[in-house]
Design a protein around this motif. Structure first.
Motif, mmCIF file in Angstrom:
data_model
loop_
_atom_site.group_PDB
_atom_site.id
_atom_site.type_symbol
_atom_site.label_atom_id
_atom_site.label_comp_id
_atom_site.label_asym_id
_atom_site.label_seq_id
_atom_site.Cartn_x
_atom_site.Cartn_y
_atom_site.Cartn_z
ATOM 1 N N ALA A 120 0.833 -1.200 0.000
ATOM 2 C CA ALA A 120 0.000 0.000 0.000
ATOM 3 C C ALA A 120 0.870 1.254 0.000
ATOM 4 O O ALA A 120 0.559 2.238 -0.681
ATOM 5 N N GLU A 121 1.955 1.208 0.763
ATOM 6 C CA GLU A 121 2.889 2.343 0.792
ATOM 7 C C GLU A 121 3.516 2.549 -0.577
ATOM 8 O O GLU A 121 3.619 3.674 -1.070
ATOM 9 N N LEU A 122 3.920 1.450 -1.222
ATOM 10 C CA LEU A 122 4.483 1.537 -2.575
ATOM 11 C C LEU A 122 3.441 2.113 -3.544
ATOM 12 O O LEU A 122 3.757 2.992 -4.345
ATOM 13 N N ASN A 123 2.225 1.631 -3.438
ATOM 14 C CA ASN A 123 1.148 2.117 -4.303
ATOM 15 C C ASN A 123 0.918 3.608 -4.099
ATOM 16 O O ASN A 123 0.748 4.367 -5.062
ATOM 17 N N LEU A 124 0.934 4.052 -2.856
ATOM 18 C CA LEU A 124 0.778 5.474 -2.565
ATOM 19 C C LEU A 124 1.907 6.282 -3.186
ATOM 20 O O LEU A 124 1.671 7.322 -3.808
ATOM 21 N N GLN A 125 3.144 5.817 -3.017
ATOM 22 C CA GLN A 125 4.293 6.547 -3.566
ATOM 23 C C GLN A 125 4.216 6.630 -5.094
ATOM 24 O O GLN A 125 4.483 7.679 -5.682
ATOM 25 N N SER A 127 1.484 6.435 -6.897
ATOM 26 C CA SER A 127 0.358 7.323 -7.224
ATOM 27 C C SER A 127 0.749 8.787 -7.063
ATOM 28 O O SER A 127 0.384 9.618 -7.895
ATOM 29 N N LEU A 128 1.473 9.109 -6.001
ATOM 30 C CA LEU A 128 1.908 10.493 -5.793
ATOM 31 C C LEU A 128 2.872 10.931 -6.890
ATOM 32 O O LEU A 128 2.795 12.068 -7.382
ATOM 33 N N LEU A 129 3.762 10.026 -7.282
ATOM 34 C CA LEU A 129 4.680 10.342 -8.376
ATOM 35 C C LEU A 129 3.895 10.562 -9.674
ATOM 36 O O LEU A 129 4.147 11.530 -10.400
ATOM 37 N N GLY A 130 2.946 9.681 -9.949
ATOM 38 C CA GLY A 130 2.113 9.831 -11.148
ATOM 39 C C GLY A 130 1.329 11.134 -11.121
ATOM 40 O O GLY A 130 1.225 11.832 -12.143
ATOM 41 N N GLU A 131 0.787 11.481 -9.964
ATOM 42 C CA GLU A 131 0.049 12.740 -9.822
ATOM 43 C C GLU A 131 0.952 13.934 -10.103
ATOM 44 O O GLU A 131 0.570 14.886 -10.791
ATOM 45 N N HIS A 132 2.161 13.899 -9.585
ATOM 46 C CA HIS A 132 3.117 14.982 -9.800
ATOM 47 C C HIS A 132 3.460 15.106 -11.293
ATOM 48 O O HIS A 132 3.492 16.213 -11.845
ATOM 49 N N GLU A 133 3.688 13.946 -11.932
ATOM 50 C CA GLU A 133 4.015 13.965 -13.363
ATOM 51 C C GLU A 133 2.852 14.503 -14.185
ATOM 52 O O GLU A 133 3.043 15.296 -15.120
ATOM 53 N N ILE A 134 1.635 14.089 -13.844
ATOM 54 C CA ILE A 134 0.456 14.565 -14.575
ATOM 55 C C ILE A 134 0.281 16.065 -14.390
ATOM 56 O O ILE A 134 -0.045 16.795 -15.333
#
Length: 185
Positions: A120-125, A127-134
């Motif tokens: 879950a922690e990996l998934n969050l990280q 997702s946050l990276l993807g959000e930042h890139e988007i």
């Protein structure tokens, strides 16, 4: 030579192709799983084996046979002298077994929960990276659209979309909303 590589990478006839990055990710996850399995101590392996066996239909059948024989024997239905006519020994045996089995299951569940938390922690990280890139892509595409005088660049939602998500603010908002919902109950 190039066509040979293309044929080697092509999926078999009738099967849809998969992006190479997906295959790479699957391989990496499976490799990680194997490494974690190899790093298990003997106690964890034992707990997993016991939990897997006790969660099987074979375990149920063995208990049906053993307990059935025990009961039939001690009711005198098999024509043999009862050794536990009050079933106290059977109850004690079942109780001790239940204690040990529940302990093994809890050990396995605790380790599974820890793995789930790591994932879950990996998934969050990710997702946050993807959000930042988007967010960065929104800014870049909006600037390009403005330079090209594309009307959609003036959409009033774009400045909001161009803001980085602050996870701590999202968590605070979720907690406040949950508190509000609980107070209205």
């Amino acid at each position: 030579m190039k066509s040979e590589n293309a044929q080697a990478a092509a999926p078999p006839a009738g099967k849809p192709s998969m992006a190479r990055v997906v295959e790479r990710n699957i391989e990496a996850l499976l490799k990680r799983q194997q490494e974690e399995d190899q790093q298990k101590c003997w106690q964890d392996r034992l707990a997993d084996a016991v939990t897997a066996f006790t969660g099987s239909i074979t375990f149920v059948f063995i208990h049906l046979v053993l307990f059935g024989l025990w009961i039939f024997w001690n009711l005198g239905w098999l024509g043999l002298k009862p050794f536990d006519p009050s079933f106290v020994v059977l109850a004690m045996f079942a109780s001790v077994e239940a204690i040990f089995l529940s302990t093994f299951v809890l050990i396995s569940q605790n380790r599974t929960a820890a793995l789930a938390e790591k994932r879950a922690e990996l998934n969050l990280q990710v997702s946050l990276l993807g959000e930042h890139e988007i967010t960065r892509l929104v800014i870049l595409v909006t600037e390009m659209a403005r330079k090209m005088n594309i009307e959609a660049a003036n959409d009033p939602e774009i400045p909001e979309l161009a803001k980085d998500v602050q996870p701590e603010h999202v968590l605070e908002t979720i907690e406040k909303k949950q508190e509000q919902m609980e107070q209205t109950k």
